[in-house]
Motif scaffolding. Structure first.
Motif, short mmCIF file in Angstrom:
data_model
loop_
_atom_site.label_atom_id
_atom_site.label_comp_id
_atom_site.label_asym_id
_atom_site.label_seq_id
_atom_site.Cartn_x
_atom_site.Cartn_y
_atom_site.Cartn_z
N GLY A 1 35.48 0.15 35.87
CA GLY A 1 35.36 -0.26 37.26
C GLY A 1 34.48 -1.47 37.46
N ASP A 2 33.57 -1.74 36.50
CA ASP A 2 32.80 -2.98 36.56
C ASP A 2 33.68 -4.14 36.10
N VAL A 3 33.39 -5.33 36.56
CA VAL A 3 34.16 -6.52 36.22
C VAL A 3 33.28 -7.45 35.41
N VAL A 4 33.74 -7.83 34.21
CA VAL A 4 33.03 -8.83 33.42
C VAL A 4 34.00 -9.96 33.14
N ALA A 5 33.57 -11.21 33.38
CA ALA A 5 34.45 -12.36 33.29
C ALA A 5 33.73 -13.53 32.65
N ARG A 6 34.51 -14.38 31.99
CA ARG A 6 33.98 -15.64 31.46
C ARG A 6 34.25 -16.74 32.48
#
Length: 485
Positions: A381-386
């Motif tokens: 549910g967490d969002v991690v993005a470059r």
């Protein structure tokens, strides 16, 4: 990836390639012969990958155990270096030290130090004072520059003007020990003079046990080289050289004046099943044509969907465009009162030297490893993005009761995932991250405001002392609770 797949409705805006584009020109001419060869290749390759995965998982577990052992060992040894330096400061400041003063300082330094055998002073490199004296009298009068066991390490310490780890060696008092030798210079009449050395003796077996060597040696054949911190080319410290140097798992231990190299291999050997005994081999072989063509098409479509949906091909993380879309959705939900969230912005500390030293290919490999670790460190549910380059963004939904300690724990977990060493071209590379945290709605209710405040907090974190984590503004638990609670 921890968050859900990016929405696929945007894929239609880029689907301009023909559906059969995954078939290369002329490939169909070789289908008749290629069916069997391709099927055989995929069957054997899949079986070999299963074998290699078994070995890789085992090697990774061993590498993690060695790294934990190394970290504990280095911590204990460098704590003794700090202790020796503290004693040395007293000698330098006073241009010497009396026996009574030495005993007072040593008694305080050795309080609750189970791994340390003694502290000693060697003016002129002859041991004149030692604490505790009881049981260590045999070491008094030992000339470190004439003793064949101690001489080389002491000369290196003098030459480098830095602490050097000596040993392990057999003590004249009995038992094995490691010793940290710290050369001291004293100003006399304005002229620096080599006074002698301060030493800390460590109980070798006790130190190794407290670092966890027995747990390792239950299942692994351990070999440690680098006596007197002389590195991989030195003499054996413990165990025996690995039977197969190429397959042994290795990790360095960084020590005062040099290093040790630890090698490990399973006592029962690296066992893996032959490829033809792996599960499903015969089934994969019989369905070779279907599996080959389906795999090629599925992999091609998957890569195309990820690219069109906003995936970063290097790290397999969402890219900046998709992250900003997700941020906009979360803001819209928050404005409807559905929930709040925090935004963690950071880039990699020390990434540029990796590119400069090892090249961009090594930098890409480092980013790929960091991307995978980041995905594993966050919750579903967490969002991690470059966001681009070495910049990353994490969006964390928060409950009304989320306070600063909870958010800081999330940030520290992300930092821990980044801080673990990464093997690059035979070297262990370590990078870090300074993290800035902004919260919705306390720090803003617009994307550009939240991003700006998180970036400002990140740059404060780079120059602050809060373990590399800064908030855009202080977290007030009561500010996010309903009125009257």
């Amino acid at each position: 990836m921890a968050d859900s797949q990016p929405p696929q409705e945007s894929a239609g805006t880029h689907s301009v390639r023909p559906r059969a584009g995954w078939l290369r020109p002329g490939w169909h001419l070789a289908v008749g012969i290629g069916v069997f060869l391709l099927g055989l290749y995929f069957s054997l390759n899949s079986a070999e990958l299963e074998r290699q995965r078994e070995l890789s998982d085992r090697r990774s577990a061993i590498q993690e155990d060695l790294s934990n052992f190394r970290a504990r060992l280095e911590t204990e040894i460098y704590a003794s270096v700090a202790m020796a330096r503290g004693l040395g400061v007293n000698v330098v400041v006073q241009e010497g030290i009396s026996e009574a003063q030495f005993e007072t300082v040593a008694q305080e330094l050795l309080r609750d130090q189970e791994n340390i055998l003694n502290l000693s002073l060697a003016p002129g490199f002859v041991i004149r004072s030692i604490y505790p004296r009881e049981g260590n009298q045999a070491a008094l009068g030992l000339n470190l520059l004439q003793d064949p066991i101690q001489k080389q390490a002491v000369l290196r310490a003098i030459s480098d003007d830095a602490p050097v780890l000596a040993g392990p060696f057999e003590r004249v008092q009995g038992g094995s020990a490691l010793a940290v030798r710290v050369p001291l210079w004293v100003n006399r009449d304005g002229v620096p003079r080599l006074w002698g050395a301060v030493s800390v003796a460590l109980d070798y077996e006790t130190l190794m046990r407290s670092a966890g060597i027995r747990k390792l040696e239950r299942d692994l054949r351990i070999g440690i080289v680098g006596r007197d911190a002389s590195g991989p080319g030195g003499d054996m410290v413990r165990g025996e050289p690995p039977s197969d140097r190429a397959s042994a798992v290795k990790t360095p231990v960084l020590l005062p004046g040099g290093s040790w190299l630890i090698s490990a291999e399973p006592i029962d050997g690296w066992h893996a099943r032959p490829a033809w005994q792996t599960p499903g081999f015969l089934l994969r072989l019989s369905l070779s044509l279907l599996a080959g063509l389906a795999t090629a098409r599925i992999l091609h479509d998957r890569q195309r969907i990820r690219r069109l949906a906003g995936m970063d091909s290097l790290t397999n993380l969402p890219n900046r465009r998709w992250a900003l879309q997700q941020l906009a959705r979360m803001i819209a939900r928050g404005r409807r009162g559905i929930g709040g969230f925090a935004l963690l912005s950071f880039d990699l500390d020390g990434f540029k030297p990796v590119n400069d030293t090892y090249g961009h290919a090594a930098g890409d490999l480092l980013l790929a490893v960091i991307g995978r670790r980041l995905s594993e460190s966050v919750r579903p549910g967490d969002v991690v993005a470059r966001m681009g380059g070495d910049e990353f963004l994490v969006l964390v939904p928060t409950d009304p009761g989320a306070d600063e300690a909870w958010l800081r724990a999330v940030a520290l977990r992300v930092q821990a995932a980044i801080n673990r060493p990464v093997p690059i071209e035979g070297h262990w590379v370590v990078v870090g991250a300074s993290i800035g945290i902004a919260r919705f709605p306390e720090d803003g209710d617009q994307a550009e405001v939240l991003l700006r405040k998180a970036d400002e907090a990140m740059y404060r974190a780079k120059h602050g002392r809060a373990h590399g984590v800064e908030f855009a503004s202080p977290v007030r638990l009561g500010a996010v609770l309903p009125a009257g609670d």
